[in-house]
Enzyme design. Structure first.
Site, PDB file in Angstrom:
ATOM      1  N   ASP A   1       0.761  -1.205  -0.270  1.00 19.55           N
ATOM      2  CA  ASP A   1      -0.210  -0.065   0.181  1.00 19.55           C
ATOM      3  C   ASP A   1       0.980   1.295   0.104  1.00 19.55           C
ATOM      4  O   ASP A   1       1.754   1.245   0.727  1.00 19.55           O
ATOM      5  CB  ASP A   1      -0.915   0.036   1.431  1.00 19.55           C
ATOM      6  CG  ASP A   1      -1.665   1.243   1.283  1.00 19.55           C
ATOM      7  OD1 ASP A   1      -2.734   1.444   0.614  1.00 19.55           O
ATOM      8  OD2 ASP A   1      -1.468   2.026   2.272  1.00 19.55           O
TER       9      ASP A   1
ATOM     10  N   GLU B   1       0.969  -0.400  -5.175  1.00 20.54           N
ATOM     11  CA  GLU B   1       0.269   0.616  -5.362  1.00 20.54           C
ATOM     12  C   GLU B   1       1.009   1.894  -5.761  1.00 20.54           C
ATOM     13  O   GLU B   1       1.473   2.613  -4.593  1.00 20.54           O
ATOM     14  CB  GLU B   1      -0.804   0.878  -4.244  1.00 20.54           C
ATOM     15  CG  GLU B   1      -1.733   1.573  -4.597  1.00 20.54           C
ATOM     16  CD  GLU B   1      -2.313   2.269  -3.093  1.00 20.54           C
ATOM     17  OE1 GLU B   1      -3.586   2.776  -3.102  1.00 20.54           O
ATOM     18  OE2 GLU B   1      -1.644   2.438  -2.153  1.00 20.54           O
TER      19      GLU B   1
END
Length: 868
Positions: free
Chosen positions: A482, A537
């Site tokens: 993330d 990401e």
């Protein structure tokens, strides 16, 4: 008298934190008690239903610990077997209908013997939800693990010559990576040893006792406290070495029992520059929040051998194409509750398998004290969230997924840490520069969280070991990292518009330490776990992101293609007449050569409160009143359902080598996600209303997608057919890809992937008879997927028994073509029938799909790639 939460039993005693003047003595045996109950005894009001399962596997598995696991051994206590998966509807005569689990049995697919050809799964699921027979990793002997030495790091210039203009920066970056590898080799015995920090730090058990180590250089004194010593800070005082590492050894009790009972609450008390502080150990493996208490407590989690979960099923081999079902355990119930690992295992995993996905990506695994953070404000990095159950419950979930042939990916958060000083790493040793950068560089103003110092030796050990811990202990099959954009730049991507100019990626704004960390962790993961998957990401488009570390890249397997979802939302705010076919195609195909991407039309981000899902953008309030089949739909509903299907298939067809869907969005889940929360009065005077701590919109209404009297069912059936189509043909990873038409007047997009021809008609009213579409392969084509199928809430305007024969002659730069009927707002996929007298193979390899027929090598060489 006692109360329990998430398997932890708490006695009703006075406050647990005792001062040095406590009346309790220092004998840790005088009042020790265990907080963990057996699984069949724990209860929690918000937990619903099942709590365990038993495997019915019949194969022997050699576990990573080299212990032979015998089927039927220790596990959970109750189960569903794969032949008990829920049905989704009646059997249809339509060839596109996906027969569900109560249909007649289908023989198991034959496994491909040749190890060089990876099978692509069958379209149809069998009784047991195992239509996609996985290739599994089953090691019969253990080889020493090691990470290969660094490579030359120069091949990236061959892959992308544009990088030569930034060679100074990139060579410096790679030299820093090689320097760190060399120092780790010199001082830690290599990256393999360095990544096993969890065997040294935190609590480690030996035959003679328990050792506890903690890195806290800012602390002036430290003591281990907990239930085992009546929270007496004078009982177990720790000693410090020259590196700021505190340590204590607790010998076994006289009767041979461990000095800290399994389930005991523990903390470390430190005298710090900020005063006396009680902290949860940074490497804690489990932590819980007792009812009516605000802070969490660390839990010494070391159940007896007979109670530990033992993995029974081997991990599936990494598939050629990823079809990811993004999920959140807590909100996976149809009821307004916090769901459990056990319920997710028994109820959601079979659904994921039936729908045709081959991987499940789970959010919010790492412990986070603030539930509404969606799991992104992590407080305890090595602890699975106790809201959903115990660590062994999570292992049971993962093992069940592996039994079903599903990869389990973890949404891991190494980009920042919770600002929480009570439960997390912030100010752990009383200083703001412990795990993080000090001052403003260590604070993310938008996320209100702390930012790691990736140049710190012990921070590297902590994070790299954390990644390995989840792979080794819990058998996760990989990660979605993330917030990588925030990591790679000192501006964190905030208020910055990336245009693709390479100067934006390689300069003073680049955090080289963070990029080197990403290289190291990818190096470790792929070196020790070759079949593990890493997805980053990144919204910036950082070049070299998916180039192997050996070749000079950052080392991810996939980039999360975030621009696609933004493009669809942008278009949904416009009139249909303003959609541009070329704009859609450009966004979907705008990726670098050899850079694999995971595409998605919408993820959890688009479902959060304040935003809208695609279905809600399309149908809005009409979803409340016109989704039932017993009343006619409105034009908005008809349009919404048609475009919802087209958008998802277009995204999967052109967007990348992987596909992701957030749970529930496959059937157009209505409304939004809103975690339970109260009112907030911010220091600046701003008032944020709450929702009275309601869980009503923090759940997934799977019952809507299963209801045969609602139109949601047809949308779910289409998504299921779409996944199974990709499983059969492997079109996302096909080498043959060509876009032959982007017609702005007709609103038509035509492209080929493998032996499939995709025809999209985005026109709101015009349907086209005898519409000619180009193709490469000669022969007969038939419809293999039709969004207008009544099974998918379509208008049944196409004959699925029709056959389409190619004719010679160039059209749209293709050597052949055939005529079709293209109804308005439809997506139709035509498949080449290789041999009309032969039944389709249940398993088709990508190599077989893309191999040119005899005499076609020249034409194949002339075909263009969508990458341009």
């Amino acid at each position: 008298m006692a109360y329990s939460v998430s398997g932890i039993r708490f006695p009703c005693v006075p406050p647990v934190f005792r001062s040095a003047h406590s009346s309790f003595n220092g004998d840790r045996r005088s009042s020790s008690f265990s907080l963990l109950l057996k699984k069949d005894r724990f209860s929690r009001k918000i937990f619903a239903g099942k709590s365990s399962y038993e495997s019915e596997s019949s194969s022997l598995i050699v576990a990573a610990s080299e212990k032979v696991v015998v089927p039927g051994g220790q596990g959970d206590s109750s189960s569903i077997s794969t032949d008990q998966l829920e049905t989704t509807g009646t059997v249809s005569d339509d060839p596109q209908a996906i027969h569900d689990e109560d249909s007649s049995g289908v023989e198991d697919e034959e496994k491909v013997e040749n190890g060089d050809v990876e099978p692509v799964p069958s379209v149809l699921a069998d009784d047991n939800g195992k239509g996609e027979e996985p290739t599994v990793r089953l090691h019969t002997e253990q080889k020493p693990k090691s990470v290969p030495p660094p490579g030359a790091g120069q091949r990236m210039y061959e892959i992308d010559p544009t990088l030569l203009g930034h060679r100074e920066h990139l060579d410096y970056r790679y030299s820093q990576y090689k320097r760190m590898r060399a120092e780790i080799d010199k001082y830690e015995g290599g990256l393999e040893m360095f990544s096993r920090g969890y065997e040294k730090f935190g609590f480690t058990r030996s035959a003679t006792g328990i050792t506890y180590q903690e890195w806290a250089p800012g602390a002036m004194s430290a003591a281990l406290i907990g239930d085992f010593n009546n929270w007496n800070p004078n009982a177990d005082v720790m000693t410090r070495n020259e590196f700021g590492i505190w340590e204590i050894f607790l010998p076994n009790n006289a009767d041979g029992s461990p000095p800290i009972p399994h389930g005991s609450r523990v903390k470390i008390r430190m005298e710090t520059p900020s005063g006396i502080k009680d902290s949860i150990p940074a490497w804690i493996k489990f932590s819980v929040q007792a009812p009516a208490e605000i802070p969490y407590n660390g839990i010494y989690y070391d159940p007896p051998e007979k109670e530990k979960y033992i993995f029974k099923h081997p991990q599936p081999k990494k598939p050629k194409s990823l079809r990811i079902y993004e999920s959140h355990v807590g909100m996976s119930s149809t009821e307004p509750i916090i769901n459990t690992y056990a319920n997710f295992r028994d109820d959601v995993l079979p659904r994921v398998k039936r729908l045709g996905y081959n991987a499940v990506q789970i959010m919010a695994i790492q412990e986070h004290s603030y539930y509404s953070s969606f799991g992104y404000h992590v407080t305890n990095f090595f602890a699975p969230s106790s809201r959903f159950g115990t660590p062994d419950d999570l292992k049971s979930l993962i093992d069940k997924a592996h039994e079903l042939g599903l990869l389990v990916l973890m949404d891991i958060v190494h980009s920042h840490s919770s600002n929480n000083t009570l439960d997390g790493l912030n100010m752990f040793d009383g200083t703001d520069s412990h795990y993080f950068h000090s001052g403003s560089r260590g604070y993310h103003w938008m996320w209100d969280s702390r930012l790691f110092n990736y140049g710190s030796w012990e921070v590297l050990r902590f994070l790299i070991s954390n990644a390995r811990w989840w792979l080794e202990e819990y058998k996760f099959d990989g990660f979605r990292f993330d917030g990588v954009t925030s990591m790679m730049y000192t501006h964190h991507g905030l208020q910055v518009a990336f245009t693709g100019n390479y100067n934006e990626y390689f300069g003073l704004a680049t955090d080289v330490d963070a990029v080197v960390y990403l290289m190291l962790v990818n190096d470790m993961i792929h070196g020790l776990y070759p079949d593990a998957v890493t997805i980053g990401e990144d919204v910036s488009g950082m070049p070299t992101f998916c180039i192997p570390v050996q070749d000079g890249g950052v080392g991810f397997d996939y980039r999360l293609q975030m621009a696609i979802a933004d493009k669809w939302i942008e278009l949904l705010k416009k009139r249909d007449e303003d959609w541009r076919m070329g704009d859609i195609v450009h966004t979907l195909t705008n990726r670098r050569w050899l850079e694999k991407c995971v595409a998605y039309a919408e993820s959890h981000d688009q479902a959060l409160v304040g935003d809208k899902t695609i279905a809600f953008w399309l149908m809005d309030k009409d979803m409340y009143d016109f989704m039932a089949l017993d009343r006619p739909p409105t034009p908005r509903i008809d349009r919404g359902i048609a475009l919802h299907k087209m958008i998802r298939l277009m995204t999967m067809g052109l967007g990348g080598e992987g596909y992701l869907n957030f749970m529930g969005n496959e059937f157009g889940h209505p409304e939004w996600i809103d975690f339970p929360r109260g009112e907030q009065h911010l220091p600046n005077g701003k008032f944020i209303p709450g929702n009275n701590f309601s869980y009503d919109k923090c759940r997934r209404r799977f019952d809507l997608g299963d209801a045969d009297y609602l139109r949601y069912r047809g949308m779910q059936e289409f998504d299921q057919a779409m996944q199974h189509l990709e499983a059969k043909y492997g079109f996302m990873t096909s080498e043959h890809q060509y876009i032959s038409r982007k017609d702005e007047g007709d609103r038509i997009i035509v492209f080929e992937r493998g032996n499939l021809v995709f025809v999209f008609n985005f026109h709101w009213s015009s349907s086209y008879f005898d519409y000619r579409v180009g193709c490469l392969r000669p022969g007969k084509y038939k419809i293999v997927l039709d969004s207008d199928n009544p099974l998918f809430e379509g208008f049944n305007r196409l004959d699925h028994n029709a056959e389409y024969f190619s004719v010679e002659g160039w059209y749209d730069d293709r050597p052949r073509s055939f005529l079709v009927y293209a109804p308005s707002r439809t997506a139709v996929v035509y498949g080449l029938v290789e041999d009309e007298n032969k039944e389709p193979e249940p398993i088709v390899s990508v190599e077989e799909l893309i191999a040119p027929a005899e005499g076609e090598e020249e034409e194949e060489a002339e075909s263009e790639s969508i990458y341009g």
